[in-house]
Motif scaffolding. Structure first.
Motif, PDB file in Angstrom:
ATOM      1  N   ARG A 208       0.845  -1.193   0.000  1.00  0.00           N
ATOM      2  CA  ARG A 208       0.000   0.000   0.000  1.00  0.00           C
ATOM      3  C   ARG A 208       0.876   1.237   0.000  1.00  0.00           C
ATOM      4  O   ARG A 208       1.880   1.304   0.692  1.00  0.00           O
ATOM      5  N   PHE A 209       0.462   2.188  -0.780  1.00  0.00           N
ATOM      6  CA  PHE A 209       1.160   3.467  -0.808  1.00  0.00           C
ATOM      7  C   PHE A 209       0.348   4.478  -0.019  1.00  0.00           C
ATOM      8  O   PHE A 209      -0.881   4.504  -0.103  1.00  0.00           O
ATOM      9  N   ILE A 210       1.021   5.328   0.706  1.00  0.00           N
ATOM     10  CA  ILE A 210       0.355   6.389   1.439  1.00  0.00           C
ATOM     11  C   ILE A 210       0.224   7.577   0.500  1.00  0.00           C
ATOM     12  O   ILE A 210       1.212   8.077  -0.024  1.00  0.00           O
ATOM     13  N   GLU A 211      -1.001   8.002   0.253  1.00  0.00           N
ATOM     14  CA  GLU A 211      -1.269   9.063  -0.721  1.00  0.00           C
ATOM     15  C   GLU A 211      -0.524  10.355  -0.407  1.00  0.00           C
ATOM     16  O   GLU A 211      -0.114  11.058  -1.299  1.00  0.00           O
ATOM     17  N   GLY A 212      -0.354  10.683   0.835  1.00  0.00           N
ATOM     18  CA  GLY A 212       0.279  11.950   1.199  1.00  0.00           C
ATOM     19  C   GLY A 212       1.748  12.016   0.883  1.00  0.00           C
ATOM     20  O   GLY A 212       2.332  13.091   0.871  1.00  0.00           O
ATOM     21  N   THR A 213       2.388  10.875   0.619  1.00  0.00           N
ATOM     22  CA  THR A 213       3.826  10.888   0.383  1.00  0.00           C
ATOM     23  C   THR A 213       4.190  11.125  -1.077  1.00  0.00           C
ATOM     24  O   THR A 213       5.352  11.333  -1.386  1.00  0.00           O
ATOM     25  N   LYS A 214       3.220  11.099  -1.981  1.00  0.00           N
ATOM     26  CA  LYS A 214       3.513  11.321  -3.387  1.00  0.00           C
ATOM     27  C   LYS A 214       3.696  12.809  -3.660  1.00  0.00           C
ATOM     28  O   LYS A 214       2.885  13.627  -3.265  1.00  0.00           O
ATOM     29  N   THR A 215       4.748  13.143  -4.363  1.00  0.00           N
ATOM     30  CA  THR A 215       4.966  14.531  -4.740  1.00  0.00           C
ATOM     31  C   THR A 215       4.336  14.785  -6.098  1.00  0.00           C
ATOM     32  O   THR A 215       3.973  13.854  -6.823  1.00  0.00           O
ATOM     33  N   VAL A 216       4.227  16.038  -6.442  1.00  0.00           N
ATOM     34  CA  VAL A 216       3.678  16.408  -7.743  1.00  0.00           C
ATOM     35  C   VAL A 216       4.567  15.862  -8.851  1.00  0.00           C
ATOM     36  O   VAL A 216       4.079  15.337  -9.857  1.00  0.00           O
ATOM     37  N   ALA A 217       5.869  15.946  -8.674  1.00  0.00           N
ATOM     38  CA  ALA A 217       6.799  15.446  -9.692  1.00  0.00           C
ATOM     39  C   ALA A 217       6.627  13.946  -9.902  1.00  0.00           C
ATOM     40  O   ALA A 217       6.673  13.463 -11.038  1.00  0.00           O
ATOM     41  N   ALA A 218       6.412  13.205  -8.828  1.00  0.00           N
ATOM     42  CA  ALA A 218       6.212  11.759  -8.952  1.00  0.00           C
ATOM     43  C   ALA A 218       4.922  11.449  -9.699  1.00  0.00           C
ATOM     44  O   ALA A 218       4.886  10.533 -10.527  1.00  0.00           O
ATOM     45  N   ARG A 219       3.877  12.207  -9.439  1.00  0.00           N
ATOM     46  CA  ARG A 219       2.614  11.991 -10.148  1.00  0.00           C
ATOM     47  C   ARG A 219       2.737  12.328 -11.625  1.00  0.00           C
ATOM     48  O   ARG A 219       2.197  11.628 -12.479  1.00  0.00           O
ATOM     49  N   VAL A 220       3.459  13.397 -11.944  1.00  0.00           N
ATOM     50  CA  VAL A 220       3.660  13.784 -13.343  1.00  0.00           C
ATOM     51  C   VAL A 220       4.494  12.732 -14.060  1.00  0.00           C
ATOM     52  O   VAL A 220       4.178  12.336 -15.189  1.00  0.00           O
ATOM     53  N   LEU A 221       5.549  12.241 -13.421  1.00  0.00           N
ATOM     54  CA  LEU A 221       6.390  11.208 -14.010  1.00  0.00           C
ATOM     55  C   LEU A 221       5.586   9.937 -14.251  1.00  0.00           C
ATOM     56  O   LEU A 221       5.690   9.311 -15.308  1.00  0.00           O
ATOM     57  N   ARG A 222       4.769   9.576 -13.297  1.00  0.00           N
ATOM     58  CA  ARG A 222       3.943   8.372 -13.432  1.00  0.00           C
ATOM     59  C   ARG A 222       2.934   8.524 -14.571  1.00  0.00           C
ATOM     60  O   ARG A 222       2.749   7.613 -15.371  1.00  0.00           O
ATOM     61  N   ALA A 223       2.301   9.676 -14.671  1.00  0.00           N
ATOM     62  CA  ALA A 223       1.340   9.922 -15.752  1.00  0.00           C
ATOM     63  C   ALA A 223       2.036   9.913 -17.105  1.00  0.00           C
ATOM     64  O   ALA A 223       1.490   9.374 -18.085  1.00  0.00           O
ATOM     65  N   ALA A 224       3.227  10.486 -17.188  1.00  0.00           N
ATOM     66  CA  ALA A 224       3.978  10.492 -18.446  1.00  0.00           C
ATOM     67  C   ALA A 224       4.361   9.068 -18.846  1.00  0.00           C
ATOM     68  O   ALA A 224       4.261   8.699 -20.020  1.00  0.00           O
ATOM     69  N   CYS A 225       4.781   8.262 -17.889  1.00  0.00           N
ATOM     70  CA  CYS A 225       5.134   6.873 -18.181  1.00  0.00           C
ATOM     71  C   CYS A 225       3.923   6.097 -18.682  1.00  0.00           C
ATOM     72  O   CYS A 225       4.027   5.333 -19.645  1.00  0.00           O
ATOM     73  N   VAL A 226       2.788   6.289 -18.045  1.00  0.00           N
ATOM     74  CA  VAL A 226       1.574   5.585 -18.468  1.00  0.00           C
ATOM     75  C   VAL A 226       1.176   6.020 -19.878  1.00  0.00           C
ATOM     76  O   VAL A 226       0.810   5.186 -20.714  1.00  0.00           O
ATOM     77  N   ALA A 227       1.268   7.303 -20.168  1.00  0.00           N
ATOM     78  CA  ALA A 227       0.917   7.798 -21.503  1.00  0.00           C
ATOM     79  C   ALA A 227       1.872   7.242 -22.563  1.00  0.00           C
ATOM     80  O   ALA A 227       1.438   6.816 -23.639  1.00  0.00           O
ATOM     81  N   LEU A 228       3.163   7.224 -22.260  1.00  0.00           N
ATOM     82  CA  LEU A 228       4.135   6.676 -23.210  1.00  0.00           C
ATOM     83  C   LEU A 228       3.965   5.168 -23.380  1.00  0.00           C
ATOM     84  O   LEU A 228       4.141   4.638 -24.482  1.00  0.00           O
ATOM     85  N   MET A 229       3.604   4.479 -22.299  1.00  0.00           N
ATOM     86  CA  MET A 229       3.354   3.039 -22.401  1.00  0.00           C
ATOM     87  C   MET A 229       2.135   2.763 -23.276  1.00  0.00           C
ATOM     88  O   MET A 229       2.123   1.814 -24.059  1.00  0.00           O
ATOM     89  N   ALA A 230       1.120   3.603 -23.168  1.00  0.00           N
ATOM     90  CA  ALA A 230      -0.076   3.452 -24.003  1.00  0.00           C
ATOM     91  C   ALA A 230       0.273   3.694 -25.477  1.00  0.00           C
ATOM     92  O   ALA A 230      -0.180   2.944 -26.359  1.00  0.00           O
ATOM     93  N   ALA A 231       1.070   4.721 -25.744  1.00  0.00           N
ATOM     94  CA  ALA A 231       1.487   4.999 -27.115  1.00  0.00           C
ATOM     95  C   ALA A 231       2.330   3.849 -27.658  1.00  0.00           C
ATOM     96  O   ALA A 231       2.180   3.438 -28.823  1.00  0.00           O
ATOM     97  N   ASP A 232       3.206   3.308 -26.834  1.00  0.00           N
ATOM     98  CA  ASP A 232       4.041   2.188 -27.243  1.00  0.00           C
ATOM     99  C   ASP A 232       3.185   0.948 -27.523  1.00  0.00           C
ATOM    100  O   ASP A 232       3.448   0.204 -28.457  1.00  0.00           O
ATOM    101  N   ALA A 233       2.156   0.749 -26.719  1.00  0.00           N
ATOM    102  CA  ALA A 233       1.249  -0.385 -26.945  1.00  0.00           C
ATOM    103  C   ALA A 233       0.539  -0.241 -28.289  1.00  0.00           C
ATOM    104  O   ALA A 233       0.341  -1.229 -29.002  1.00  0.00           O
TER     105      ALA A 233
END
Length: 67
Positions: free
Chosen positions: A2-27
């Motif tokens: 389990r991840f604690i929601e309060g520990t995620k930074t904005v940069a981590a969320r942006v990086l995660r969203a970018a990775c998911v978007a690039l993975m979708a494009a790659d798929a």
């Protein structure tokens, strides 16, 4: 795990969203290669060939590792 929601930074969320978007494009590229067999494109003066899954799968797994 389990991840604690309060520990995620904005940069981590942006990086995660970018990775998911690039993975979708790659798929989508993987599906296009599977559907067409092998193809080549000229994009902005670059010749890009899609003849196997190896590079696209490598990119997908690297993005998954970063995610």
């Amino acid at each position: 795990m389990r991840f604690i929601e309060g520990t995620k930074t904005v940069a981590a969320r942006v990086l995660r969203a970018a990775c998911v978007a690039l993975m979708a494009a790659d798929a989508l590229v993987l599906v296009a290669v599977a559907a067409s067999g092998a193809t080549s494109l000229d994009v902005a003066g670059w010749h890009v060939s899609f003849h196997s899954f190896r590079n696209q799968l490598t990119a997908f797994w690297l993005l998954a590792l970063v995610w």
